[in-house]
Design a protein around this motif. Structure first.
Motif, PDB file in Angstrom:
ATOM      1  N   GLY A 187     -18.310-158.235 -28.224  1.00 17.57           N
ATOM      2  CA  GLY A 187     -17.967-158.193 -29.490  1.00 17.57           C
ATOM      3  C   GLY A 187     -17.092-159.113 -29.561  1.00 17.57           C
ATOM      4  O   GLY A 187     -17.039-159.784 -30.962  1.00 17.57           O
ATOM      5  N   LEU A 188     -16.367-160.080 -29.153  1.00 17.90           N
ATOM      6  CA  LEU A 188     -15.637-161.066 -29.190  1.00 17.90           C
ATOM      7  C   LEU A 188     -16.085-161.831 -29.190  1.00 17.90           C
ATOM      8  O   LEU A 188     -15.589-163.043 -30.394  1.00 17.90           O
ATOM      9  CB  LEU A 188     -14.013-160.697 -28.994  1.00 17.90           C
ATOM     10  CG  LEU A 188     -13.547-159.570 -29.404  1.00 17.90           C
ATOM     11  CD1 LEU A 188     -11.898-159.936 -28.536  1.00 17.90           C
ATOM     12  CD2 LEU A 188     -13.109-159.516 -30.423  1.00 17.90           C
ATOM     13  N   HIS A 189     -17.603-162.223 -28.668  1.00 22.58           N
ATOM     14  CA  HIS A 189     -17.885-163.314 -28.517  1.00 22.58           C
ATOM     15  C   HIS A 189     -18.930-163.181 -29.852  1.00 22.58           C
ATOM     16  O   HIS A 189     -19.571-164.638 -30.127  1.00 22.58           O
ATOM     17  CB  HIS A 189     -18.956-162.928 -27.050  1.00 22.58           C
ATOM     18  CG  HIS A 189     -18.585-163.385 -25.811  1.00 22.58           C
ATOM     19  ND1 HIS A 189     -18.090-164.201 -25.000  1.00 22.58           N
ATOM     20  CD2 HIS A 189     -17.851-162.391 -24.947  1.00 22.58           C
ATOM     21  CE1 HIS A 189     -17.576-164.578 -24.579  1.00 22.58           C
ATOM     22  NE2 HIS A 189     -16.720-162.858 -24.042  1.00 22.58           N
ATOM     23  N   ILE A 190     -19.620-162.184 -30.053  1.00 20.37           N
ATOM     24  CA  ILE A 190     -20.262-161.902 -31.579  1.00 20.37           C
ATOM     25  C   ILE A 190     -18.899-162.369 -32.565  1.00 20.37           C
ATOM     26  O   ILE A 190     -19.619-163.533 -33.343  1.00 20.37           O
ATOM     27  CB  ILE A 190     -21.134-160.393 -31.621  1.00 20.37           C
ATOM     28  CG1 ILE A 190     -21.630-160.268 -30.367  1.00 20.37           C
ATOM     29  CG2 ILE A 190     -21.605-160.450 -32.799  1.00 20.37           C
ATOM     30  CD1 ILE A 190     -22.068-158.666 -30.474  1.00 20.37           C
ATOM     31  N   VAL A 191     -17.489-162.171 -32.444  1.00 18.04           N
ATOM     32  CA  VAL A 191     -16.921-162.651 -34.198  1.00 18.04           C
ATOM     33  C   VAL A 191     -16.758-164.023 -33.229  1.00 18.04           C
ATOM     34  O   VAL A 191     -17.270-164.955 -34.674  1.00 18.04           O
ATOM     35  CB  VAL A 191     -15.648-161.967 -33.853  1.00 18.04           C
ATOM     36  CG1 VAL A 191     -14.497-161.863 -34.573  1.00 18.04           C
ATOM     37  CG2 VAL A 191     -15.786-159.902 -33.967  1.00 18.04           C
ATOM     38  N   ALA A 192     -17.025-164.585 -32.403  1.00 20.02           N
ATOM     39  CA  ALA A 192     -16.279-165.855 -32.946  1.00 20.02           C
ATOM     40  C   ALA A 192     -17.692-166.781 -32.525  1.00 20.02           C
ATOM     41  O   ALA A 192     -17.951-167.692 -33.080  1.00 20.02           O
ATOM     42  CB  ALA A 192     -15.337-166.781 -30.323  1.00 20.02           C
ATOM     43  N   GLY A 193     -18.596-165.979 -32.838  1.00 20.42           N
ATOM     44  CA  GLY A 193     -19.874-167.023 -33.285  1.00 20.42           C
ATOM     45  C   GLY A 193     -20.217-166.997 -34.037  1.00 20.42           C
ATOM     46  O   GLY A 193     -21.255-168.028 -34.826  1.00 20.42           O
ATOM     47  N   LEU A 194     -19.949-165.675 -34.901  1.00 19.36           N
ATOM     48  CA  LEU A 194     -20.180-166.146 -36.599  1.00 19.36           C
ATOM     49  C   LEU A 194     -19.561-166.063 -36.918  1.00 19.36           C
ATOM     50  O   LEU A 194     -19.464-166.752 -38.441  1.00 19.36           O
ATOM     51  CB  LEU A 194     -21.216-164.238 -36.555  1.00 19.36           C
ATOM     52  CG  LEU A 194     -21.996-163.502 -35.862  1.00 19.36           C
ATOM     53  CD1 LEU A 194     -21.982-162.324 -36.154  1.00 19.36           C
ATOM     54  CD2 LEU A 194     -23.047-164.897 -36.731  1.00 19.36           C
ATOM     55  N   ALA A 195     -18.032-165.867 -36.839  1.00 22.43           N
ATOM     56  CA  ALA A 195     -16.902-166.392 -37.834  1.00 22.43           C
ATOM     57  C   ALA A 195     -16.694-167.587 -37.238  1.00 22.43           C
ATOM     58  O   ALA A 195     -16.878-168.007 -36.596  1.00 22.43           O
ATOM     59  CB  ALA A 195     -15.604-165.637 -37.155  1.00 22.43           C
ATOM     60  N   ASP A 196     -15.893-168.306 -38.524  1.00 22.29           N
ATOM     61  CA  ASP A 196     -15.423-169.982 -38.867  1.00 22.29           C
ATOM     62  C   ASP A 196     -14.025-169.738 -37.711  1.00 22.29           C
ATOM     63  O   ASP A 196     -14.041-170.285 -37.264  1.00 22.29           O
ATOM     64  CB  ASP A 196     -15.149-170.068 -39.656  1.00 22.29           C
ATOM     65  CG  ASP A 196     -16.801-170.908 -40.338  1.00 22.29           C
ATOM     66  OD1 ASP A 196     -17.397-171.482 -40.065  1.00 22.29           O
ATOM     67  OD2 ASP A 196     -17.347-170.303 -41.773  1.00 22.29           O
ATOM     68  N   ARG A 197     -13.436-169.057 -37.720  1.00 26.07           N
ATOM     69  CA  ARG A 197     -12.134-168.602 -37.385  1.00 26.07           C
ATOM     70  C   ARG A 197     -11.884-166.984 -37.317  1.00 26.07           C
ATOM     71  O   ARG A 197     -12.016-166.425 -37.981  1.00 26.07           O
ATOM     72  CB  ARG A 197     -10.618-168.886 -37.989  1.00 26.07           C
ATOM     73  CG  ARG A 197     -10.510-170.772 -37.784  1.00 26.07           C
ATOM     74  CD  ARG A 197      -9.860-171.257 -39.382  1.00 26.07           C
ATOM     75  NE  ARG A 197      -9.906-170.578 -40.364  1.00 26.07           N
ATOM     76  CZ  ARG A 197     -11.221-171.199 -41.220  1.00 26.07           C
ATOM     77  NH1 ARG A 197     -11.907-172.044 -40.819  1.00 26.07           N
ATOM     78  NH2 ARG A 197     -11.985-170.872 -42.528  1.00 26.07           N
ATOM     79  N   TRP A 198     -11.050-166.650 -35.634  1.00 29.69           N
ATOM     80  CA  TRP A 198     -10.212-165.324 -35.756  1.00 29.69           C
ATOM     81  C   TRP A 198      -9.424-165.788 -34.771  1.00 29.69           C
ATOM     82  O   TRP A 198      -9.036-166.710 -34.596  1.00 29.69           O
ATOM     83  CB  TRP A 198     -11.409-164.389 -34.908  1.00 29.69           C
ATOM     84  CG  TRP A 198     -11.867-164.857 -33.784  1.00 29.69           C
ATOM     85  CD1 TRP A 198     -12.609-165.654 -32.871  1.00 29.69           C
ATOM     86  CD2 TRP A 198     -10.939-164.005 -32.540  1.00 29.69           C
ATOM     87  NE1 TRP A 198     -12.315-165.859 -32.033  1.00 29.69           N
ATOM     88  CE2 TRP A 198     -11.832-164.868 -31.475  1.00 29.69           C
ATOM     89  CE3 TRP A 198     -10.892-163.715 -32.516  1.00 29.69           C
ATOM     90  CZ2 TRP A 198     -11.193-163.959 -30.242  1.00 29.69           C
ATOM     91  CZ3 TRP A 198     -10.006-162.900 -30.903  1.00 29.69           C
ATOM     92  CH2 TRP A 198      -9.904-162.921 -29.868  1.00 29.69           C
ATOM     93  N   GLY A 199      -8.518-163.890 -34.875  1.00 29.82           N
ATOM     94  CA  GLY A 199      -7.443-164.495 -34.415  1.00 29.82           C
ATOM     95  C   GLY A 199      -6.997-162.741 -34.496  1.00 29.82           C
ATOM     96  O   GLY A 199      -7.004-162.119 -34.767  1.00 29.82           O
ATOM     97  N   VAL A 200      -5.605-162.800 -33.533  1.00 29.12           N
ATOM     98  CA  VAL A 200      -5.396-161.130 -33.494  1.00 29.12           C
ATOM     99  C   VAL A 200      -3.498-161.852 -34.175  1.00 29.12           C
ATOM    100  O   VAL A 200      -2.990-162.326 -34.049  1.00 29.12           O
ATOM    101  CB  VAL A 200      -4.992-160.915 -32.137  1.00 29.12           C
ATOM    102  CG1 VAL A 200      -4.076-159.951 -32.293  1.00 29.12           C
ATOM    103  CG2 VAL A 200      -6.492-161.188 -31.532  1.00 29.12           C
ATOM    104  N   GLU A 201      -2.850-160.703 -35.219  1.00 33.76           N
ATOM    105  CA  GLU A 201      -1.155-160.603 -35.632  1.00 33.76           C
ATOM    106  C   GLU A 201      -1.228-159.513 -34.901  1.00 33.76           C
ATOM    107  O   GLU A 201      -1.341-158.433 -34.680  1.00 33.76           O
ATOM    108  CB  GLU A 201      -1.150-160.759 -37.147  1.00 33.76           C
ATOM    109  CG  GLU A 201      -1.923-162.292 -37.169  1.00 33.76           C
ATOM    110  CD  GLU A 201      -1.889-162.608 -39.281  1.00 33.76           C
ATOM    111  OE1 GLU A 201      -1.573-161.593 -39.465  1.00 33.76           O
ATOM    112  OE2 GLU A 201      -2.165-164.049 -38.902  1.00 33.76           O
ATOM    113  N   ARG A 202       0.302-160.048 -34.577  1.00 31.55           N
ATOM    114  CA  ARG A 202       0.847-157.717 -33.907  1.00 31.55           C
ATOM    115  C   ARG A 202       2.314-158.165 -34.858  1.00 31.55           C
ATOM    116  O   ARG A 202       2.842-159.187 -34.894  1.00 31.55           O
ATOM    117  CB  ARG A 202       1.365-158.343 -32.726  1.00 31.55           C
ATOM    118  CG  ARG A 202       0.082-157.697 -31.765  1.00 31.55           C
ATOM    119  CD  ARG A 202       0.396-158.453 -30.387  1.00 31.55           C
ATOM    120  NE  ARG A 202      -0.593-158.071 -29.396  1.00 31.55           N
ATOM    121  CZ  ARG A 202      -1.775-159.280 -29.604  1.00 31.55           C
ATOM    122  NH1 ARG A 202      -1.213-160.808 -30.120  1.00 31.55           N
ATOM    123  NH2 ARG A 202      -2.523-158.871 -28.242  1.00 31.55           N
TER     124      ARG A 202
END
Length: 149
Positions: free
Chosen positions: A109-124
């Motif tokens: 899942g996150l590999h797909i996100v990283a491959g398609l999006a220009d940036r991604w991250g997590v905020e808590r």
């Protein structure tokens, strides 16, 4: 396809259940079909499905048994940037990319996100966590992946 220059945003809640991912995908596709190019819309729908699916599978719900899904369009030179954000109740271990074998049934899942999006991250924060993904306007140079944690 619209070329409006105003910033636009939406926020919806969906059930913390597999049907939540389907509802989120359909709502996003309905809202953005006339606003972003079809190829970008396909990427947005795929990433949103992964983010909501991960929230349902790996995290607790927000109060009320829901997941919050938001997206924002911002006008930039060359088109509109899009940010997707999925907020859930969090989990003991935060989202992370993990290795998966070619025959694994999950873990991509996150590999797909990283491959398609220009940036991604997590905020808590005190309520839980948000996983976000940003897409630059079509044709913009892609910067290196940035993961905030």
């Amino acid at each position: 396809m619209s070329t409006g220059s105003a910033e636009r945003s939406w926020c919806v809640v969906v059930p913390h259940h597999a049907t939540g991912a389907r509802l989120a995908r359909h709502r996003l596709a309905d809202e953005l079909a006339d606003v972003v190019p079809p190829a970008l819309l396909a990427d947005l729908v795929a990433v949103l499905a992964e983010l909501v699916g991960n929230a349902v599978r790996h995290a607790d719900p927000l109060p009320g048994g829901v997941v919050r899904v938001a997206w924002r369009l911002r006008p930039l030179a060359g088109g509109q940037s899009v940010q997707l954000r999925v907020t859930d109740g969090g989990s003991a271990s935060g989202p992370s990319m993990r290795p998966s074998a070619p025959d694994s049934i999950d873990g991509r899942g996150l590999h797909i996100v990283a491959g398609l999006a220009d940036r991604w991250g997590v905020e808590r924060d005190g309520l839980g966590q948000s996983v976000w993904a940003e897409f630059d306007p079509v044709g913009s140079p892609r910067p290196d992946l940035v993961v905030a944690g």
